[in-house]
Design a protein around this motif. Structure first.
Motif, PDB file in Angstrom:
ATOM      1  N   TYR A  56       0.973  -1.051   0.045  1.00 45.52           N
ATOM      2  CA  TYR A  56      -0.019   0.119   0.064  1.00 45.52           C
ATOM      3  C   TYR A  56       0.985   1.395  -0.085  1.00 45.52           C
ATOM      4  O   TYR A  56       0.461   2.337  -0.418  1.00 45.52           O
ATOM      5  CB  TYR A  56      -1.111   0.046   1.151  1.00 45.52           C
ATOM      6  CG  TYR A  56      -1.767  -1.210   1.140  1.00 45.52           C
ATOM      7  CD1 TYR A  56      -2.144  -1.919  -0.102  1.00 45.52           C
ATOM      8  CD2 TYR A  56      -2.237  -2.251   2.191  1.00 45.52           C
ATOM      9  CE1 TYR A  56      -2.954  -2.828  -0.132  1.00 45.52           C
ATOM     10  CE2 TYR A  56      -3.073  -3.171   2.215  1.00 45.52           C
ATOM     11  CZ  TYR A  56      -3.504  -3.444   0.906  1.00 45.52           C
ATOM     12  OH  TYR A  56      -4.219  -4.843   1.015  1.00 45.52           O
ATOM     13  N   THR A  57       2.093   1.275   0.331  1.00 43.87           N
ATOM     14  CA  THR A  57       3.005   2.393   0.390  1.00 43.87           C
ATOM     15  C   THR A  57       3.299   2.608  -1.024  1.00 43.87           C
ATOM     16  O   THR A  57       3.487   3.958  -1.533  1.00 43.87           O
ATOM     17  CB  THR A  57       4.164   2.134   1.516  1.00 43.87           C
ATOM     18  OG1 THR A  57       3.828   1.974   2.810  1.00 43.87           O
ATOM     19  CG2 THR A  57       5.150   3.500   1.245  1.00 43.87           C
ATOM     20  N   ILE A  58       3.852   1.562  -1.784  1.00 45.55           N
ATOM     21  CA  ILE A  58       4.082   1.900  -3.284  1.00 45.55           C
ATOM     22  C   ILE A  58       2.891   2.380  -3.935  1.00 45.55           C
ATOM     23  O   ILE A  58       3.142   3.390  -4.807  1.00 45.55           O
ATOM     24  CB  ILE A  58       4.264   0.315  -3.786  1.00 45.55           C
ATOM     25  CG1 ILE A  58       5.545  -0.196  -3.372  1.00 45.55           C
ATOM     26  CG2 ILE A  58       4.340   0.632  -5.391  1.00 45.55           C
ATOM     27  CD1 ILE A  58       5.890  -1.714  -3.540  1.00 45.55           C
ATOM     28  N   GLY A  59       1.664   2.010  -3.626  1.00 43.44           N
ATOM     29  CA  GLY A  59       0.384   2.662  -4.246  1.00 43.44           C
ATOM     30  C   GLY A  59       0.498   3.931  -3.776  1.00 43.44           C
ATOM     31  O   GLY A  59       0.016   4.883  -4.897  1.00 43.44           O
ATOM     32  N   ASP A  60       0.486   4.198  -2.634  1.00 40.48           N
ATOM     33  CA  ASP A  60       0.323   5.633  -2.090  1.00 40.48           C
ATOM     34  C   ASP A  60       1.524   6.595  -2.589  1.00 40.48           C
ATOM     35  O   ASP A  60       1.023   7.564  -2.851  1.00 40.48           O
ATOM     36  CB  ASP A  60       0.671   5.465  -0.481  1.00 40.48           C
ATOM     37  CG  ASP A  60      -0.111   6.890   0.002  1.00 40.48           C
ATOM     38  OD1 ASP A  60      -1.468   6.936  -0.103  1.00 40.48           O
ATOM     39  OD2 ASP A  60       0.476   7.561   0.915  1.00 40.48           O
ATOM     40  N   VAL A  61       2.506   6.200  -2.965  1.00 35.54           N
ATOM     41  CA  VAL A  61       3.730   7.034  -3.377  1.00 35.54           C
ATOM     42  C   VAL A  61       3.198   7.312  -4.768  1.00 35.54           C
ATOM     43  O   VAL A  61       3.432   8.431  -5.212  1.00 35.54           O
ATOM     44  CB  VAL A  61       5.084   6.238  -3.609  1.00 35.54           C
ATOM     45  CG1 VAL A  61       6.143   7.131  -4.396  1.00 35.54           C
ATOM     46  CG2 VAL A  61       5.729   6.144  -1.895  1.00 35.54           C
ATOM     47  N   ARG A  62       2.678   6.511  -5.635  1.00 43.39           N
ATOM     48  CA  ARG A  62       2.406   6.584  -7.041  1.00 43.39           C
ATOM     49  C   ARG A  62       1.228   7.726  -7.019  1.00 43.39           C
ATOM     50  O   ARG A  62       1.104   8.644  -7.847  1.00 43.39           O
ATOM     51  CB  ARG A  62       2.063   5.335  -7.663  1.00 43.39           C
ATOM     52  CG  ARG A  62       3.111   4.297  -7.877  1.00 43.39           C
ATOM     53  CD  ARG A  62       3.724   4.895  -9.364  1.00 43.39           C
ATOM     54  NE  ARG A  62       3.160   4.522 -10.164  1.00 43.39           N
ATOM     55  CZ  ARG A  62       3.426   5.409 -11.551  1.00 43.39           C
ATOM     56  NH1 ARG A  62       3.993   6.370 -11.581  1.00 43.39           N
ATOM     57  NH2 ARG A  62       2.629   4.977 -12.668  1.00 43.39           N
ATOM     58  N   SER A  63       0.363   7.328  -6.101  1.00 38.50           N
ATOM     59  CA  SER A  63      -1.024   8.243  -6.122  1.00 38.50           C
ATOM     60  C   SER A  63      -0.643   9.639  -5.665  1.00 38.50           C
ATOM     61  O   SER A  63      -1.241  10.777  -6.357  1.00 38.50           O
ATOM     62  CB  SER A  63      -1.861   7.661  -5.016  1.00 38.50           C
ATOM     63  OG  SER A  63      -2.540   6.477  -5.281  1.00 38.50           O
ATOM     64  N   ARG A  64       0.102   9.719  -4.581  1.00 40.97           N
ATOM     65  CA  ARG A  64       0.532  11.249  -4.232  1.00 40.97           C
ATOM     66  C   ARG A  64       1.383  11.894  -5.074  1.00 40.97           C
ATOM     67  O   ARG A  64       1.329  13.220  -5.633  1.00 40.97           O
ATOM     68  CB  ARG A  64       1.260  11.166  -2.890  1.00 40.97           C
ATOM     69  CG  ARG A  64       0.506  10.813  -1.810  1.00 40.97           C
ATOM     70  CD  ARG A  64       1.077  10.699  -0.557  1.00 40.97           C
ATOM     71  NE  ARG A  64       0.064  10.135   0.710  1.00 40.97           N
ATOM     72  CZ  ARG A  64      -0.312  11.292   1.619  1.00 40.97           C
ATOM     73  NH1 ARG A  64      -0.071  12.551   1.314  1.00 40.97           N
ATOM     74  NH2 ARG A  64      -0.837  10.880   2.145  1.00 40.97           N
ATOM     75  N   PHE A  65       2.241  11.310  -5.872  1.00 40.77           N
ATOM     76  CA  PHE A  65       3.203  11.896  -7.145  1.00 40.77           C
ATOM     77  C   PHE A  65       2.103  12.307  -8.045  1.00 40.77           C
ATOM     78  O   PHE A  65       2.384  13.571  -8.897  1.00 40.77           O
ATOM     79  CB  PHE A  65       4.145  10.784  -7.638  1.00 40.77           C
ATOM     80  CG  PHE A  65       4.806  11.164  -8.750  1.00 40.77           C
ATOM     81  CD1 PHE A  65       5.832  12.160  -8.490  1.00 40.77           C
ATOM     82  CD2 PHE A  65       4.504  10.600  -9.945  1.00 40.77           C
ATOM     83  CE1 PHE A  65       6.357  12.539  -9.882  1.00 40.77           C
ATOM     84  CE2 PHE A  65       5.056  11.258 -11.041  1.00 40.77           C
ATOM     85  CZ  PHE A  65       6.244  11.871 -11.136  1.00 40.77           C
ATOM     86  N   LYS A  66       1.315  11.450  -8.593  1.00 36.21           N
ATOM     87  CA  LYS A  66       0.298  11.682  -9.529  1.00 36.21           C
ATOM     88  C   LYS A  66      -0.362  13.047  -9.227  1.00 36.21           C
ATOM     89  O   LYS A  66      -0.810  13.960  -9.842  1.00 36.21           O
ATOM     90  CB  LYS A  66      -0.505  10.595 -10.004  1.00 36.21           C
ATOM     91  CG  LYS A  66       0.186   9.722 -10.769  1.00 36.21           C
ATOM     92  CD  LYS A  66       0.685   9.884 -12.226  1.00 36.21           C
ATOM     93  CE  LYS A  66       1.140   8.964 -13.078  1.00 36.21           C
ATOM     94  NZ  LYS A  66       1.488   9.559 -14.455  1.00 36.21           N
ATOM     95  N   ARG A  67      -0.915  13.157  -7.976  1.00 32.98           N
ATOM     96  CA  ARG A  67      -1.982  14.302  -7.511  1.00 32.98           C
ATOM     97  C   ARG A  67      -1.015  15.665  -7.786  1.00 32.98           C
ATOM     98  O   ARG A  67      -1.383  16.492  -8.315  1.00 32.98           O
ATOM     99  CB  ARG A  67      -2.142  14.000  -6.013  1.00 32.98           C
ATOM    100  CG  ARG A  67      -2.937  15.236  -5.521  1.00 32.98           C
ATOM    101  CD  ARG A  67      -3.500  14.696  -3.964  1.00 32.98           C
ATOM    102  NE  ARG A  67      -4.191  13.749  -3.903  1.00 32.98           N
ATOM    103  CZ  ARG A  67      -5.455  13.395  -4.413  1.00 32.98           C
ATOM    104  NH1 ARG A  67      -6.321  14.316  -4.601  1.00 32.98           N
ATOM    105  NH2 ARG A  67      -6.153  12.316  -4.195  1.00 32.98           N
ATOM    106  N   LEU A  68       0.193  15.630  -7.278  1.00 35.67           N
ATOM    107  CA  LEU A  68       1.107  16.722  -7.402  1.00 35.67           C
ATOM    108  C   LEU A  68       1.393  17.005  -8.753  1.00 35.67           C
ATOM    109  O   LEU A  68       1.691  18.291  -9.093  1.00 35.67           O
ATOM    110  CB  LEU A  68       2.342  16.557  -6.782  1.00 35.67           C
ATOM    111  CG  LEU A  68       2.051  16.267  -4.900  1.00 35.67           C
ATOM    112  CD1 LEU A  68       3.485  16.136  -4.249  1.00 35.67           C
ATOM    113  CD2 LEU A  68       1.523  17.792  -4.523  1.00 35.67           C
TER     114      LEU A  68
END
Length: 878
Positions: A56-68
């Motif tokens: 879930y951390t891997i997914g979270d990193v991808r999600s937050r990066f895309k949001r920014l």
């Protein structure tokens, strides 16, 4: 700002800020590009494990990066809540599976929230609720009416004591895991999906997926497309007794190697084959062997490793090419549910057939020889003679002698077709998907059995068929089959008395379409709201373990194609890009008892001695000071007691430390070896990050970050800005294209090292420092969001990281007027020089030779060669 980093204070505050602002609640927004990030949802077992945290951390990193980066991001979470573990726990604890499941969900949800994941909790659901499985049942009834789902007898593992079907993993050494009873193979009515009708489509569409090649290969092998021949062996006249219909005329087999047909020395059939049953009439010995074959596991893995056993039937069939009589044997390795339940045996060129023939003294014929120099033929080395199709030819095959594989395939195929004894056939290893489970904690199958009307789907207006949740199973059969209040009903067609189906669905059903339910989890009109499906399409990024590479991913792909055909979703594939993260592994420690049993110990209870390279040399148990054996590095598991509780890690160090360690210790697709020292190192870095900002704000109020011309900057500040903007470029690439988060973290660490060495005391320095620190907070926010959110508010009071755009590398900052180069003498570092960025080779060589370090180590010697690696180093060879 407090002086010391205290995650227990800042992390809840950051999480509250995100929740208060509904930062991660996704809505359809056509003004921005969308990014749907999905991680495989967890089974609510009770506690998160480190595999969950990493996934879930891997997914979270991808999600937050895309949001920014301006994307409209959806990252949902739910619970794969049906299944056997809940039933097992219910029996152990005397509690209903529903109660156990919902309590676990509550606890695990709290754990996930404590890690600060950017999840849209408004989309949460559990697959065990009627609000979810209602739509699954409706879909089932539609597919049943279309014939995509059908009912037939299937062979299962039957526990005669518990009166229940067991999964393959519940059969241990041929006995039921709970009762210890010898398992029987039994045929019972089951429901099947016609997934084999979609085999070619599932195979072809793999080429379009941005998935790891390893996963696509595993799926191709599982589907198992092969081109071969359906061969008919005529039943000998003296062997037809007790047979009728086509079985009295011929025995049919499928083979991918018709070129070896003249090497067949016997034919083997499954115990359930009509020819076996006819031969066993009046033959107690054969009947007993057939009964033995019908016991034991039906798992393919077990079939491959078990002892091969057989008995002759005394019946014969004729080889269609030469009329030779081949005896028919009953063999325990032939399954009735696979193909025709019969195989032609070529022991001269097949390992399994050779093993069987050798055991029972059956003939072995060589019909293939190598065209390359080879030692004398040895049938036990069958791979040499069978596998190399390019360098073999037929022998002992009459008119076909000398033909290579393809020529023999074509010639023998044509001959069989001319004799009406064979036909070309493309076959798949894939079998139709049996979804019936004789267990309680699953989605009820929405079928009613009526003596007059047959199997009748439950009408849409009567759905869902609700599973009673106050049941405590005892392990002996399905509780639903003992509950008249559940199974007694009336037929929807004729209104007469009928019996509701008491089987439940395979839990792969729920996980095959959940990715679409997240798009509109409260939608009351079907599986997914059409506009939401049209907007979100498919998951842009899917993340999970490679252990799900075959069944889950294959069934999800199949389900998506069915939903597309029904006009429910606009896509034919569920997941655009797939990342399969590696396992979290840890050292193991044990003591071996006299009986060979091993007692395992948790690594936290062990004291290690290390050599000068940090490698463990010995270990003792802290409790008694006595030695223990150092085992291997293995996947964290309860059985090896080498797991680490994520909650203990969060409590001791904070969520950001856990997240940072998980992302820094190894690339996502590789195994991550647990290291206490690595965790402590991650925590030290966060303390250093905190201290850096603390020292900066002690020197004065925040200033505007540097922008504009660099003309007035010192060389050191220009170098710092060059490092900053080259880091921005690298980290952007690492997060997005490469998905290598460990190197992104390392790049930021290097940036901070240079920041620490640079004088930023003057006005320009302070502005550049502000720029560096602000950029660092944004670059690291996807990985360690709590500390970055907190420190951002120090650097930019009232600011919010999630409102910032991703930093862009400044081209002007990446233009260097001077560069630093290493100076080596005979390959050893001796000095550094600074030269103009556009200096030619002669200038660089002269500067290197003139450096103090080079002068010292080349004194009295002549340079034989000078090697210049542009912008990096000069090596003087003397």
């Amino acid at each position: 700002m407090q002086e010391h980093y205290q995650p227990s204070l800042i992390e809840p505050a950051a999480q509250k800020k995100w929740a208060d602002h509904h930062v991660f609640n996704a809505v359809e927004d056509s003004s921005r590009p969308k990014f749907y990030c999905l991680s495989m949802f967890p089974y609510p077992s009770g506690k998160l494990h480190m595999g969950h945290v990493r996934n879930y951390t891997i997914g979270d990193v991808r999600s937050r990066f895309k949001r920014l980066n301006g994307f409209n991001v959806m990252q949902p979470m739910g619970w794969d809540a049906f299944g056997m573990p809940a039933e097992n726990a219910a029996m152990e604890n005397g509690v209903a599976p529903a109660k156990w499941t919902y309590e676990n969900i509550d606890y695990m949800r709290g754990q996930l929230k404590s890690l600060g994941f950017a999840i849209d909790w408004a989309r949460e659901f559990a697959t065990c609720t009627p609000e979810y499985y209602r739509w699954e049942q409706l879909f089932f009834t539609k597919l049943f009416e279309k014939g995509v789902i059908y009912r037939k007898n299937g062979t299962v593992n039957w526990d005669p004591v518990d009166q229940t079907v067991l999964a393959n993993e519940q059969v241990i050494d041929g006995r039921g895991w709970r009762s210890g009873a010898l398992i029987e193979k039994r045929e019972i009515p089951m429901y099947y999906f016609r997934i084999t009708d979609y085999a070619e489509q599932l195979l072809a569409d793999l080429d379009e997926l941005d998935w790891p090649e390893q996963v696509k290969t595993m799926q191709r092998n599982w589907i198992g497309k092969s081109r071969g021949m359906q061969v008919r062996f005529q039943v000998a006249e003296d062997s037809k007794q007790g047979l009728s219909g086509e079985y009295a005329d011929y025995l049919q087999v499928y083979t991918t190697r018709p070129d070896t047909l003249l090497g067949a020395t016997y034919v083997a059939v499954a115990a359930e084959h009509p020819l076996a049953a006819a031969a066993a009439a009046g033959q107690p010995e054969l009947q007993a062997f057939i009964a033995e074959c019908k016991s034991g596991s039906v798992a393919e893995a077990d079939m491959a490793t078990m002892e091969k056993k057989g008995m002759p039937t005394g019946r014969y069939v004729l080889n269609p090419l030469n009329g030779e009589r081949l005896e028919v044997w009953i063999a325990n390795y032939v399954l009735w549910g696979y193909g025709d339940g019969a195989v032609m045996a070529v022991p001269g060129h097949d390992e399994r057939d050779f093993e069987f023939a050798n055991k029972y003294g059956l003939p072995v014929k060589q019909v293939i020889e190598s065209t390359l120099p080879q030692p004398a033929y040895n049938p036990s080395e069958w791979q040499t003679w069978y596998g190399d199709k390019e360098h073999t030819r037929l022998i002992n095959s009459g008119e076909f002698d000398g033909l290579d594989f393809q020529a023999a395939f074509n010639a023998i195929g044509a001959k069989l077709q001319s004799l009406n004894a064979g036909a070309l056939k493309t076959q798949y290893r894939l079998r139709d998907w049996g979804i019936s489970r004789q267990r309680y904690w699953g989605c009820p199958i929405p079928i009613v059995h009526c003596d007059s009307c047959g199997d009748v789907p439950v009408p849409a207006e009567q759905l869902p068929v609700v599973l009673p949740e106050d049941v405590v199973p005892d392990g002996s059969g399905s509780p639903l089959a003992k509950m008249p209040e559940f199974y007694e009903t009336t037929c929807p067609h004729c209104g007469g008395p009928a019996r509701r189906e008491t089987d439940t669905m395979d839990t792969f059903m729920e996980s095959s379409w959940y990715q679409f339910r997240y798009m509109s989890p409260q939608f009351e009109g079907g599986m997914v709201e059409p506009a939401a499906a049209q907007y979100w399409q498919a998951a842009d990024q899917y993340i999970g373990g490679i252990e799900h590479a075959i069944l889950h991913l294959l069934y999800a792909r199949f389900f998506t194609k069915l939903m597309h055909e029904e006009g429910i979703v606009p896509v034919k594939e569920p997941f655009k890009q797939l990342l399969t993260q590696g396992m979290v592994v840890c050292g193991t420690f044990y003591r071996e008892q006299a009986n060979g049993r091993r007692d395992w110990f948790n690594p936290s209870d062990i004291e290690l001695s290390l050599d000068e390279k940090g490698r463990p040399t010995s270990a003792i148990l802290k409790a008694d000071g006595q030695p223990v054996t150092i085992g291997g590095i293995e996947k964290m598991s309860k059985s090896r007691k080498n797991g680490v509780d994520p909650q203990a890690l969060i409590d001791a160090y904070g969520a950001d430390t856990a997240r940072l360690f998980m992302m820094f210790a190894s690339p996502p697709e590789q195994s991550l070896e647990w290291s206490d020292a690595g965790v402590e190192g991650a925590h030290r870095f966060l303390r250093r990050l905190w201290r850096t900002v603390y020292e900066f704000q002690k020197q004065g109020a925040p200033v505007a970050a540097f922008s504009g011309s660099q003309d007035g900057l010192s060389t050191a500040l220009k170098d710092l800005r060059f490092k900053l903007h080259s880091t921005i470029a690298k980290v952007t690439d690492d997060y997005d294209r490469r998905q290598q988060f460990n190197t992104a973290i390392a790049a930021v660490m290097e940036l901070l090292n240079q920041y620490d060495k640079t004088d930023t005391a003057d006005e320009n320095g302070r502005a550049v420092a502000q720029e560096v620190l602000e950029s660092v907070m944004v670059l690291l926010w996807p990985i360690v969001p709590h500390i970055c959110e907190t420190l951002w508010a120090v650097l930019r009071p009232e600011g919010k990281v999630w409102e910032q755009g991703w930093p862009k590398a400044d081209p002007a900052a990446l233009v260097q007027t001077e560069i630093e180069m290493m100076v080596q003498v005979n390959g050893k570092l001796r000095d550094k020089i600074t030269v103009a960025a556009d200096a030619d080779q002669a200038v660089i060589e002269a500067a290197a030779l003139a450096s103090a370090g080079a002068q010292k180590f080349t004194e009295g010697k002549v340079a034989k060669k000078i090697i210049v690696v542009p912008k990096r180093l000069v090596n003087i060879v003397v």
